[in-house]
Design an enzyme around this catalytic site. Structure first.
Site, mmCIF file in Angstrom:
data_model
loop_
_atom_site.group_PDB
_atom_site.id
_atom_site.type_symbol
_atom_site.label_atom_id
_atom_site.label_comp_id
_atom_site.label_asym_id
_atom_site.label_seq_id
_atom_site.Cartn_x
_atom_site.Cartn_y
_atom_site.Cartn_z
ATOM 1 C CG ASP A 1 -2.311 0.374 0.960
ATOM 2 O OD1 ASP A 1 -2.521 1.458 0.377
ATOM 3 O OD2 ASP A 1 -3.220 -0.409 1.293
ATOM 4 C CG ASP B 1 -4.908 5.300 0.864
ATOM 5 O OD1 ASP B 1 -5.755 4.422 1.079
ATOM 6 O OD2 ASP B 1 -4.913 6.403 1.454
ATOM 7 C CD GLU C 1 -9.153 3.950 -1.740
ATOM 8 O OE1 GLU C 1 -10.090 3.589 -1.006
ATOM 9 O OE2 GLU C 1 -8.243 4.710 -1.347
ATOM 10 C CG HIS D 1 -9.022 -1.871 4.389
ATOM 11 N ND1 HIS D 1 -8.868 -1.904 3.014
ATOM 12 C CD2 HIS D 1 -8.612 -0.647 4.776
ATOM 13 C CE1 HIS D 1 -8.369 -0.753 2.608
ATOM 14 N NE2 HIS D 1 -8.197 0.031 3.645
ATOM 15 C CG ASP D 2 -11.503 1.326 3.222
ATOM 16 O OD1 ASP D 2 -11.065 1.424 4.385
ATOM 17 O OD2 ASP D 2 -10.864 1.680 2.216
HETATM 18 C C1 GLC Z 1 -8.362 4.731 1.763
HETATM 19 C C2 GLC Z 1 -8.107 3.537 2.644
HETATM 20 C C3 GLC Z 1 -8.821 3.753 3.935
HETATM 21 C C4 GLC Z 1 -8.258 4.976 4.587
HETATM 22 C C5 GLC Z 1 -8.336 6.189 3.654
HETATM 23 C C6 GLC Z 1 -7.445 7.287 4.135
HETATM 24 O O1 GLC Z 1 -9.691 4.872 1.429
HETATM 25 O O2 GLC Z 1 -8.493 2.366 1.993
HETATM 26 O O3 GLC Z 1 -8.729 2.656 4.791
HETATM 27 O O4 GLC Z 1 -8.959 5.253 5.760
HETATM 28 O O5 GLC Z 1 -7.869 5.877 2.363
HETATM 29 O O6 GLC Z 1 -6.099 6.919 4.002
#
Ligand code: GLC
Ligand code: CA
Length: 556
Positions: free
Chosen positions: A99, A201, A256, A329-330
């Site tokens: 990540d 991310d 992402e 995980h979100d």
């Molecule tokens: C992304 C991650 C998430 C995190 C956010 C801020 O969406 O997947 O878990 O809280 O970024 O870094």
């Protein structure tokens, strides 16, 4: 320059390290535990691992607030055990991606500390420090996604700093070339160690419109988004990372991208274009039971889900490459959302088929493969996630029970309970005191039991992933949806060099009649996967049982 197509034939397994496996008995998942479980990961039939952050972090957002990008958090181990895991994975033929969280750091990162202690330090301009507006007002009217307003005051500087996420996650100023040099250094560090790429991310947030102008015409909660999502220098920044770093390695990237739509996605991933990123995670199919966030719930709509799936298949196939996922995980667990806890096995398998047989690279989240479900905790103090706590606090006027019902439904914590390995103490996750509640259903749902049960969700995933490898139409075939108006069935066809696949998924918890679409004779098809015993086909129809799924192959 390098052959960067291998990611198209892969499936990934995502590990959220804190809850995967504790190897040293302190109650926190770690790399020692992961090392023990490499064989298990391989046995699922995946080809790679994505590690959620393993770096030093005060855990305000469990690793997504990084205090040192080039060190492994002591909670998880050190570089030595990391290398052992990396080599062990590679020996098994598993690629490893890390990540990369560069939209923000932790406020405990050395850069931030130096930036707040001295305005003339080079680190001050690593972040967005701004004076307030006259009258004690904030520098602009944006919203933060995690905690109220995105401006935190520092009395020592008489300035505010910008944080799109939590207060402890100050945004980096990517316009500053020195920050980009740091990012490239981090990338090279991990690539030189031998990793195979990055999951990036909230990568589409890293370029902000200069001047950080006030938001107009944006709904509350989303103010500022049009100034920081897909900002003006996105392609320039990503192009620079690619040319100066990524192109020199045989690696891949998956970005992402919240709020993403296919046409804009293509500006990043079109194979005929600059191709700043290889792959992208979009969120649209994760919004079939909510509005933009899990915290604005709506009844589940199969039609919304299908529209999202099909839109991405139609627009991206042939020009770029999709990612396929339904958990990470979100978000809360998918069986509890789009399936049914009552029909856990059936719906878990059906949901697997719904996404695994589309065109793209699948990502499977830890616990998804054994059908883990949401947790239901008593009070807000039992929840760990900064977002859950903040959403709870925001709803000041709501009665307690209503607030807790929302948290139970929406919290990311449901995906973050310890992995259920066995029916033993603490689900086999740790000998110590687990850092977070183990879902009490572990005696019923655990990997050991799933492993030996031929009819388990785990063995179903194994079979589905094996089929993907053996059957070119699943990897490369085109996509066509049937019955897109249906509120019961999700039905799609794949076609490749004269071979066709028909995928049928019932989202109903009762029996429903399924009639084959024109051009398919079910009796002549080869049923390669299903979650029930065969039942008779009559007049090209059959009675689909609750959450039944079938995959037929024609013309092999
Ligand atoms: C992304 C991650 C998430 C995190 C956010 C801020 O969406 O997947 O878990 O809280 O970024 O870094
Ligand atoms: Ca540990």
């Amino acid at each position: 320059m390098k052959n960067r197509q291998w990611y198209k034939e892969m499936a990934f397994y995502q590990i959220w390290p804190r809850s995967f496996m504790d190897g040293n008995g302190d109650g926190i998942g770690d790399l020692y535990g992961i090392y023990e479980k490499l064989g298990y990961i391989k046995s699922i039939g995946v080809d790679g691992i994505w590690f959620s952050p393993l770096y030093v972090s005060p855990n305000a957002d469990y690793g997504y607030d990084i205090a040192d990008y080039m060190r492994i958090s002591p909670e998880y181990g050190d570089l030595e055990i990391f290398k052992k895991v990396l080599d062990g994975a590679h020996d098994l033929g598993l690629r490893v991606i890390m990540d990369l969280v560069i939209n923000h750091t932790s406020d405990e990162h050395e850069w931030f500390k130096a930036g707040v202690s001295d305005k003339s330090s080079r680190y001050h301009d690593y972040y967005f420090f701004r004076k307030g507006k006259p009258g004690g007002k904030l520098p602009n009217n944006w919203d933060s996604l995690f905690e109220g307003k995105p401006w935190e005051y520092r009395a020592d500087l008489d300035e505010y700093y910008l944080h799109i996420f939590a207060k402890k996650q100050p945004d980096l100023n990517m316009d500053n070339p020195l920050v980009r040099e740091e990012v490239k250094k981090i990338m090279r560090f991990w690539l030189d160690l031998g990793i195979d790429g990055f999951r990036e991310d909230v990568i589409t947030f890293i370029s902000k419109v200069p001047g950080l102008p006030d938001s107009r015409f944006e709904p509350p909660g989303m103010r500022g988004m049009k100034y920081y999502v897909n900002g003006p220098r996105m392609h320039e920044f990503l192009g620079e990372f690619k040319r100066e770093v990524l192109d020199n390695y045989d690696c891949m990237t998956v970005g992402e991208a919240p709020m993403m739509k296919p046409d804009i996605a293509l500006s990043y991933i079109d194979e005929g274009g600059a191709k700043d990123l290889d792959l992208m995670f979009n969120f649209q199919h994760m919004e079939a039971d909510c509005l933009l966030t899990d915290y604005i719930p709506r009844p589940f709509s199969l039609r919304k889900l299908k529209r999202a799936f099909s839109r991405w298949q139609k627009r991206i196939n042939g020009r770029g490459w999709n990612t396929l996922y339904i958990e990470n995980h979100d978000h809360p667990r998918i069986i509890s959302r789009y399936g049914s806890e009552k029909f856990r096995k059936e719906s878990g398998k059906m949901l697997a088929v719904s996404f695994l047989f589309q065109q793209g690279t699948p990502f499977i989240y830890q616990g998804q493969e054994i059908g883990m479900t949401n947790i239901s905790l008593n009070t807000i103090d039992d929840y760990k996630d900064v977002v859950a706590r903040n959403e709870y606090d925001k709803k000041k006027r709501w009665p307690e029970e209503k607030k807790m019902a929302l948290i139970r439904r929406a919290s990311r914590d449901s995906a973050r309970t310890p992995m259920q390995w066995s029916a033993g103490k603490n689900a086999g996750f740790t000998d110590g005191e687990p850092w977070f509640t183990v879902n009490p259903n572990y005696e019923e749902i655990n990997a050991e039991k799933e492993n030996t049960d031929a009819g388990s969700i785990l063995n179903f995933y194994r079979k589905a992933l094996r089929l993907r490898k053996e059957t070119p139409v699943i990897l490369w075939g085109g996509y066509k949806e049937h019955y897109h108006h249906s509120r019961i069935f999700y039905t799609y066809e794949r076609e490749h060099e004269g071979v066709r696949l028909l995928v049928i998924c019932s989202f109903s918890d009762t029996e429903r009649k399924f009639r084959s679409p024109k051009g398919f004779d079910l009796g002549k098809g080869d049923l390669i996967l299903s979650n029930y015993d065969q039942n008779p086909i009559q007049n090209n129809s059959f009675t689909a049982r609750p959450f039944e799924t079938r995959v037929y192959l024609f013309g092999r």
